[in-house]
Design an enzyme around this catalytic site. Structure first.
Site, PDB file in Angstrom:
ATOM      1  N   ASP A 167      -8.328  -9.455   2.452  1.00 26.13           N
ATOM      2  CA  ASP A 167      -8.180  -8.403   3.464  1.00 26.13           C
ATOM      3  C   ASP A 167      -9.343  -8.401   4.452  1.00 26.13           C
ATOM      4  O   ASP A 167     -10.233  -7.550   4.350  1.00 26.13           O
ATOM      5  CB  ASP A 167      -8.072  -7.032   2.788  1.00 26.13           C
ATOM      6  CG  ASP A 167      -7.788  -5.907   3.771  1.00 26.13           C
ATOM      7  OD1 ASP A 167      -7.419  -6.201   4.923  1.00 26.13           O
ATOM      8  OD2 ASP A 167      -7.925  -4.735   3.384  1.00 26.13           O
ATOM      9  N   GLU A 204     -13.603  -3.577  10.569  1.00 31.97           N
ATOM     10  CA  GLU A 204     -13.431  -2.723   9.398  1.00 31.97           C
ATOM     11  C   GLU A 204     -14.402  -3.086   8.282  1.00 31.97           C
ATOM     12  O   GLU A 204     -14.911  -2.211   7.587  1.00 31.97           O
ATOM     13  CB  GLU A 204     -11.982  -2.843   8.897  1.00 31.97           C
ATOM     14  CG  GLU A 204     -11.704  -2.069   7.629  1.00 31.97           C
ATOM     15  CD  GLU A 204     -10.288  -2.287   7.114  1.00 31.97           C
ATOM     16  OE1 GLU A 204      -9.999  -1.783   6.026  1.00 31.97           O
ATOM     17  OE2 GLU A 204      -9.474  -2.944   7.796  1.00 31.97           O
ATOM     18  N   TRP A 229      -8.869  -1.931  -6.485  1.00 34.35           N
ATOM     19  CA  TRP A 229      -9.543  -1.077  -5.509  1.00 34.35           C
ATOM     20  C   TRP A 229     -11.053  -1.073  -5.745  1.00 34.35           C
ATOM     21  O   TRP A 229     -11.797  -0.553  -4.914  1.00 34.35           O
ATOM     22  CB  TRP A 229      -9.030   0.362  -5.613  1.00 34.35           C
ATOM     23  CG  TRP A 229      -7.644   0.588  -5.125  1.00 34.35           C
ATOM     24  CD1 TRP A 229      -6.836  -0.298  -4.473  1.00 34.35           C
ATOM     25  CD2 TRP A 229      -6.894   1.802  -5.252  1.00 34.35           C
ATOM     26  NE1 TRP A 229      -5.628   0.274  -4.187  1.00 34.35           N
ATOM     27  CE2 TRP A 229      -5.627   1.570  -4.651  1.00 34.35           C
ATOM     28  CE3 TRP A 229      -7.138   3.050  -5.805  1.00 34.35           C
ATOM     29  CZ2 TRP A 229      -4.630   2.548  -4.601  1.00 34.35           C
ATOM     30  CZ3 TRP A 229      -6.155   4.026  -5.752  1.00 34.35           C
ATOM     31  CH2 TRP A 229      -4.909   3.779  -5.152  1.00 34.35           C
ATOM     32  N   GLU A 257       0.818  -1.218   0.000  1.00 31.46           N
ATOM     33  CA  GLU A 257       0.000   0.000   0.000  1.00 31.46           C
ATOM     34  C   GLU A 257       0.850   1.266   0.000  1.00 31.46           C
ATOM     35  O   GLU A 257       0.548   2.250   0.669  1.00 31.46           O
ATOM     36  CB  GLU A 257      -0.961   0.004   1.198  1.00 31.46           C
ATOM     37  CG  GLU A 257      -1.994  -1.104   1.142  1.00 31.46           C
ATOM     38  CD  GLU A 257      -3.017  -1.016   2.256  1.00 31.46           C
ATOM     39  OE1 GLU A 257      -4.211  -1.105   1.973  1.00 31.46           O
ATOM     40  OE2 GLU A 257      -2.605  -0.871   3.425  1.00 31.46           O
TER      41      GLU A 257
END
Length: 707
Positions: A371, A399, A550, A298
């Site tokens: 993730d 998250e 993304w 990242e």
């Protein structure tokens, strides 16, 4: 055994119904049905850690009976005898060989008869083992599990049981949903919040023995002399609780903090800078644990910036820490621009390095290959790296699971990964056995989770989110515990022992994670969240010039034919990273678990599922099922009001109302969007969408305060 049947129970029951704020987490010590009489504690040793153990017993006894504990040094009147192998009291009642094999953290809790008197002993090789044993003893009392023939021998499955805080030096927490950071860096080292001690207490009560204080997206400033003095102050608070401090470090620190021309791990000046920094750290914090590193991920700097490998970078740091018994936890989170399937990248990058790492390096791997999604298969790196210690990284903070607004009990998610069979050494090669050293003994064993703790009064933002902190600690100690056992303990200690409360709330908790999967991303769908904040649905998201991985469309691949990511041998071939027979099972849609079907396959809308429905209809029913389950949680909780205090009842009720609305939002957004591809009707017996797709696309949440 000596029990006191609780004469205070009726008086105390009314006390329970007064407001509580969640600040005491699971250490409330409300009087259970029967209390073992530990009004006299015998101990002939002394240390800061043993003082913490005595203090905990005192807090509990005062809370149970409103009386003080008497401390003696002889066993004549002792109802509870605690001590290490060096204690004369312990040596006189159990053979020293009974403590063999328990290591530094293990303990014995045993009922004995001495001189015609029944006593309980808590014995260990070390002071910290005693503290863990005391917390276990008190847990048994609180959950009504202390029997007259108690004989417990325990030691943890993992050496290092660590929380990763994603806390920034400005007080914000990345992916934190419970307010600002506990660590008041501007006040440290001179002002110590009482919450630091309570934080350490809570961790010790569930066996967590390590903490990374700062974000993996680390500021080089954390290694400055100014901040090391602040870290030292926290380390001194945590030390009596057996908790070592670790720091996440920025790989470019020699350049950014030290002023060197570069941070090349093979540069002698860089090597010297890290050696000097390690020496400085250990002169300030002698029991410092080591470094956690996120590098070349990242956009963060790392050894690849200089044409070096992850092993080059990790080994340089490991060599600097080695003289002090420090370790490096090197994250295998690969998120780089690449035409390769995102799910394959970590394996492709780390497998060639297997066997090249120093023995004080451990590779920290997220539970799944993407993730922290609501459901993922386990990362194929587990088991594949046969010469390198591996540790699991879970996420306690939610998250991708509704932040602190949604009830999602995560023990089933943790267990799902730990119990997964990799087949790396044949059948039974579970992720747990690989990482705890059972299958392949390693110098290091560890397990980590990203913390959900903040400055909110109830610590975690949602009263039920505390259960995930608790569950991680319990599973890090013993991954063979069941999700049900852990939920049962937590409910009884946090809320009530009344079975009319415990049983329905436990059922609600055990179903909650699956409910979230259903109303967000069932059947293996993943990463279709809103861009940036990861809270709501945005399967249509397409940001100009953004990287494909993304974007939600990269993962769901919806088209007129069907839905899902083809990771079979005809697609990205991610299935080949798993051992047989998993690779063959995942490759075949008729054998692939339907919970992961759209993870591994692009499935036609009219594909026939095992229950006879076509895929589109099953997708609709799954989304609707998630909504209905959350509504059932609301009904369950509404019936719990008589059993607990009004404040926590109202707090949870309010959160469930938000979750129920969000579940409908997710269902409507995903089904209406995917319907534009399937061109099929939503089954008539499913509640029709209450939203309009165009209206849903206009929703833009400002979630910047969460990051």
């Amino acid at each position: 055994m000596r029990y006191i049947i609780n004469t205070f129970i009726f008086v105390m029951f009314s006390f329970l119904l007064f407001a509580e704020d969640g600040s005491k987490f699971w250490l409330r010590y409300t009087p259970p049905e029967a209390i073992y009489d530990f009004s006299t504690v015998t101990m002939d040793e002394s240390s800061p850690t043993l003082e913490k153990a005595l203090n905990e017993l005192t807090i509990a006894w005062q809370s149970f009976t409103e009386k003080n504990v008497a401390i003696t040094k002889t066993t004549d009147t002792g109802s509870l005898i605690i001590g290490t192998a060096k204690s004369k009291n312990i040596d006189s009642v159990i053979p020293s060989t009974d403590l063999d094999g328990l290591g530094k953290d293990g303990y014995i809790i045993r009922n004995i008869n001495k001189g015609g008197k029944q006593s309980i002993i808590i014995a260990s090789n070390t002071d910290i083992g005693i503290l863990y044993g005391v917390f276990h003893f008190l847990r048994l009392i609180q959950t009504n599990q202390l029997s007259a023939s108690v004989n417990i021998v325990e030691k943890p499955k993992y050496d290092i049981r660590i929380l990763n805080h994603w806390d920034n030096l400005d007080g914000t927490i990345e992916r934190g949903y419970a307010g600002y950071s506990l660590w008041k860096w501007d006040e440290l080292p001179n002002t110590l919040s009482p919450r630091y001690d309570n934080y350490a207490r809570a961790n010790a009560s569930i066996g967590i023995n390590a903490t990374v204080l700062n974000n993996v997206n680390a500021s080089p400033q954390i290694l400055s002399k100014e901040y090391l003095s602040k870290v030292k102050a926290l380390a001194e608070v945590f030390r009596p609780y057996g908790i070592k401090v670790y720091l996440a470090v920025n790989f470019s620190s020699p350049k950014e903090l030290g002023g060197l021309p570069d941070s090349d791990p093979l540069n002698k000046e860089v090597i010297k800078w890290w050696n000097d920094k390690a020496k400085e750290i250990y002169s300030i914090i002698p029991d410092f644990g080591g470094f956690l590193v996120k590098a070349n991920s990242e956009g963060l700097p790392g050894p690849q910036d200089y044409g070096r490998t992850h092993a080059d970078g990790a080994n340089m740091l490991a060599d600097a820490l080695k003289p002090y018994n420090g370790i490096v936890m090197w994250r295998a989170f690969v998120y780089n621009p690449s035409s390769e399937d995102r799910a394959k990248q970590a394996y492709l990058e780390f497998m060639p390095l297997d066997g090249q790492f120093r023995d004080n390096v451990i590779i920290q791997i997220k539970n799944g290959p993407i993730d922290f999604q609501p459901r993922e298969p386990f990362s194929p790196l587990f088991g594949a790296m046969q010469k390198t210690p591996e540790m699991v990284e879970f996420q306690i903070t939610q998250e991708y699971l509704g932040f602190s607004n949604h009830l999602a009990y995560l023990a089933p998610l943790f267990k799902e990964t730990l119990d997964s069979d990799t087949y790396s050494n044949g059948k039974g090669s579970t992720v747990a056995k690989i990482t705890d050293g059972t299958l392949r003994p390693h110098h290091l064993t560890a397990i980590a989770a990203v913390a959900n703790i903040g400055e909110d009064t109830n610590w975690c933002g949602h009263h039920f989110a505390q259960s995930n902190w608790y569950a991680f600690g319990r599973l890090a100690w013993d991954h063979q515990l069941t999700s049900e056992q852990i939920a049962d303990e937590w409910i009884k200690m946090t809320f009530s022992n009344n079975k009319d409360f415990v049983n329905p709330v436990k059922d609600m908790m055990l179903a909650s994670r699956e409910a979230v999967v259903y109303y967000m991303m069932p059947m293996g769908l993943h990463h279709i969240f809103a861009f940036g904040h990861h809270y709501g649905p945005e399967p249509w998201c397409d940001v100009p010039n953004a990287r494909p991985d993304w974007m939600p469309w990269y993962y769901h691949n919806a088209d007129s034919v069907g839905l899902g990511f083809n990771r079979t041998t005809t697609g990205s071939n991610a299935v080949s990273q798993y051992f047989s027979p998993l690779k063959e099972i995942y490759n075949d849609p008729s054998r692939c678990p339907e919970s992961l079907l759209l993870w591994f396959h692009h499935i036609p809308w009219n594909y026939k599922m095992k229950n006879g429905r076509i895929m589109w209809d099953e997708l609709c029913y799954k989304y609707d099922s998630g909504v209905q389950q959350v509504r059932s949680f609301q009904k369950t909780w509404n019936q719990m009001q008589p059993y607990i205090d009004q404040q926590r009842f109202d707090d949870v009720k309010s959160k469930l109302e938000i979750q129920s609305k969000d579940a409908v939002w997710w269902k409507d957004a995903c089904l209406l969007y995917f319907q534009t591809f399937s061109k099929r009707p939503i089954p008539s017996d499913i509640e029709p969408p209450v939203h309009n797709l165009d209206d849903l696309k206009k929703i833009k949440l400002d979630m910047t305060h969460h990051n």
